[in-house]
Design a protein around this motif. Structure first.
Motif, PDB file in Angstrom:
ATOM      1  N   LEU A  35     -11.147  40.496  31.385  1.00  0.00           N
ATOM      2  CA  LEU A  35      -9.959  40.063  32.111  1.00  0.00           C
ATOM      3  C   LEU A  35      -8.953  39.111  31.491  1.00  0.00           C
ATOM      4  O   LEU A  35      -9.279  37.949  30.880  1.00  0.00           O
ATOM      5  CB  LEU A  35     -10.364  39.907  33.410  1.00  0.00           C
ATOM      6  N   ARG A  36      -7.724  39.311  31.453  1.00  0.00           N
ATOM      7  CA  ARG A  36      -6.857  38.470  31.159  1.00  0.00           C
ATOM      8  C   ARG A  36      -6.174  37.782  32.352  1.00  0.00           C
ATOM      9  O   ARG A  36      -5.681  38.192  33.337  1.00  0.00           O
ATOM     10  CB  ARG A  36      -5.475  39.003  30.529  1.00  0.00           C
ATOM     11  N   LEU A  37      -6.316  36.565  32.538  1.00  0.00           N
ATOM     12  CA  LEU A  37      -5.985  35.635  33.598  1.00  0.00           C
ATOM     13  C   LEU A  37      -4.823  34.653  33.211  1.00  0.00           C
ATOM     14  O   LEU A  37      -4.837  33.740  32.587  1.00  0.00           O
ATOM     15  CB  LEU A  37      -6.823  34.718  34.241  1.00  0.00           C
ATOM     16  N   ALA A  38      -3.591  35.112  33.408  1.00  0.00           N
ATOM     17  CA  ALA A  38      -2.388  34.413  33.128  1.00  0.00           C
ATOM     18  C   ALA A  38      -1.169  34.630  34.128  1.00  0.00           C
ATOM     19  O   ALA A  38      -1.059  35.584  34.807  1.00  0.00           O
ATOM     20  CB  ALA A  38      -1.766  34.953  31.573  1.00  0.00           C
ATOM     21  N   GLY A  39      -0.470  33.457  34.455  1.00  0.00           N
ATOM     22  CA  GLY A  39       0.599  33.484  35.370  1.00  0.00           C
ATOM     23  C   GLY A  39       1.397  32.196  35.330  1.00  0.00           C
ATOM     24  O   GLY A  39       0.668  31.183  34.958  1.00  0.00           O
ATOM     25  N   PRO A  40       2.357  32.254  35.916  1.00  0.00           N
ATOM     26  CA  PRO A  40       3.144  31.041  36.173  1.00  0.00           C
ATOM     27  C   PRO A  40       2.253  29.765  36.833  1.00  0.00           C
ATOM     28  O   PRO A  40       2.339  28.442  36.488  1.00  0.00           O
ATOM     29  CB  PRO A  40       4.316  31.088  36.927  1.00  0.00           C
ATOM     30  N   LEU A  41       1.622  30.048  37.759  1.00  0.00           N
ATOM     31  CA  LEU A  41       0.773  29.142  38.522  1.00  0.00           C
ATOM     32  C   LEU A  41      -0.655  29.843  38.855  1.00  0.00           C
ATOM     33  O   LEU A  41      -0.878  31.092  39.015  1.00  0.00           O
ATOM     34  CB  LEU A  41       1.214  28.754  39.877  1.00  0.00           C
ATOM     35  N   GLN A  42      -1.660  29.030  38.635  1.00  0.00           N
ATOM     36  CA  GLN A  42      -2.953  29.403  38.756  1.00  0.00           C
ATOM     37  C   GLN A  42      -3.641  27.948  39.666  1.00  0.00           C
ATOM     38  O   GLN A  42      -3.402  26.842  39.523  1.00  0.00           O
ATOM     39  CB  GLN A  42      -3.840  29.771  37.950  1.00  0.00           C
ATOM     40  N   SER A  43      -4.804  28.401  40.409  1.00  0.00           N
ATOM     41  CA  SER A  43      -5.430  27.489  41.303  1.00  0.00           C
ATOM     42  C   SER A  43      -6.871  27.883  41.423  1.00  0.00           C
ATOM     43  O   SER A  43      -6.848  28.835  41.971  1.00  0.00           O
ATOM     44  CB  SER A  43      -4.720  27.008  42.477  1.00  0.00           C
ATOM     45  N   TRP A  44      -7.861  27.059  40.814  1.00  0.00           N
ATOM     46  CA  TRP A  44      -9.295  27.447  40.587  1.00  0.00           C
ATOM     47  C   TRP A  44      -9.897  26.413  41.469  1.00  0.00           C
ATOM     48  O   TRP A  44     -10.885  25.556  40.648  1.00  0.00           O
ATOM     49  CB  TRP A  44      -9.619  27.724  39.465  1.00  0.00           C
TER      50      TRP A  44
END
Length: 238
Positions: free
Chosen positions: A6-15
């Protein structure tokens, strides 16, 4: 063995893995519980459906940090909808402009179904929180091999501007955080992100053993096509 990437890319992420009360932190990379939750949402699995969630939680998980991003803090205020009273002030942390390759190793039939669900999700995916939609399609396909092989060879998913920024001194290696194999021993860390229950009234997680390694920088992926993650919803409503 099969591996779903999976590609996990974005302006904001929070884990978040250890957030408490009014301080909502983020890890430096996607957590297993959040990615399993994303896949379950794509399949339309209910939080209380333990029979369908358990096989997803049993998949072996790893993530490669292709673009580390920048940690930012949001000072958050809110009001209770029914009474209008102020809610407690809170701090929420995010990763801005980050990109990761996540991979899950396991049963081929299960991973094939998850790959299909990502291409036509029941519920829109998000990157840790509902306010964080992905900027690009998630699916990087189903691969044959091991988790380690896929995390080493999937093309570099960093954004075009980040690659240009790094052109004079590109990274020689990328960091990989992967679930320890059954036979592995030695130095490792733990994260409390192995899901036991997603039930809203009684969410439970346990510790997972994580090994940190590096892989040589692979070739870069082609520039992605423009993508709006909510196009599918607009098509259904038109």
């Amino acid at each position: 063995m099969s591996v779903l990437a999976l590609r996990l890319a974005g302006p904001l992420q929070s884990w978040g893995a250890s957030s408490r009360f009014t301080r909502r932190t983020t890890e430096s990379a996607p957590t297993k519980s959040a990615v399993i939750g994303l896949l379950a949402a794509a399949q339309g699995i209910d939080r209380d459906d333990q029979a369908r969630l358990a096989p997803l939680a049993a998949l072996r998980f790893g993530v490669r940090i292709d673009q580390p991003g920048t940690r930012i803090r949001d000072f958050h205020t809110a009001h209770h909808g029914a009474t209008g009273k102020s809610m407690p002030l809170s701090e929420r942390f995010y990763l801005a402009d980050a990109a990761f390759v996540a991979a899950l190793e396991g049963d081929h039939t299960l991973l094939t179904a998850l790959d299909a669900a990502l291409r036509a999700p029941v519920y829109p995916p998000f990157l840790g929180r509902r306010s964080c939609p992905p900027a690009q399609p998630l699916e990087l396909g189903l691969h044959e091999g091991t988790l380690e092989d896929v995390l080493e060879h999937v093309p570099w998913q960093a954004s075009a501007w980040y690659r240009r920024q790094q052109r004079s001194r590109p990274p020689q290696t990328l960091t990989v955080l992967r679930e320890a194999a059954a036979h592995e021993h030695g130095a490792a860390n733990t994260l409390p992100d192995q899901p036991l229950s997603f039930a809203a009234a009684h969410r439970r997680h346990t510790l997972r053993t994580v090994v940190t390694t590096t892989v040589p920088l692979p070739g870069a992926a082609p520039a992605p096509l423009p993508h709006d993650p909510f196009d599918a919803l607009e098509d259904e409503n038109s």
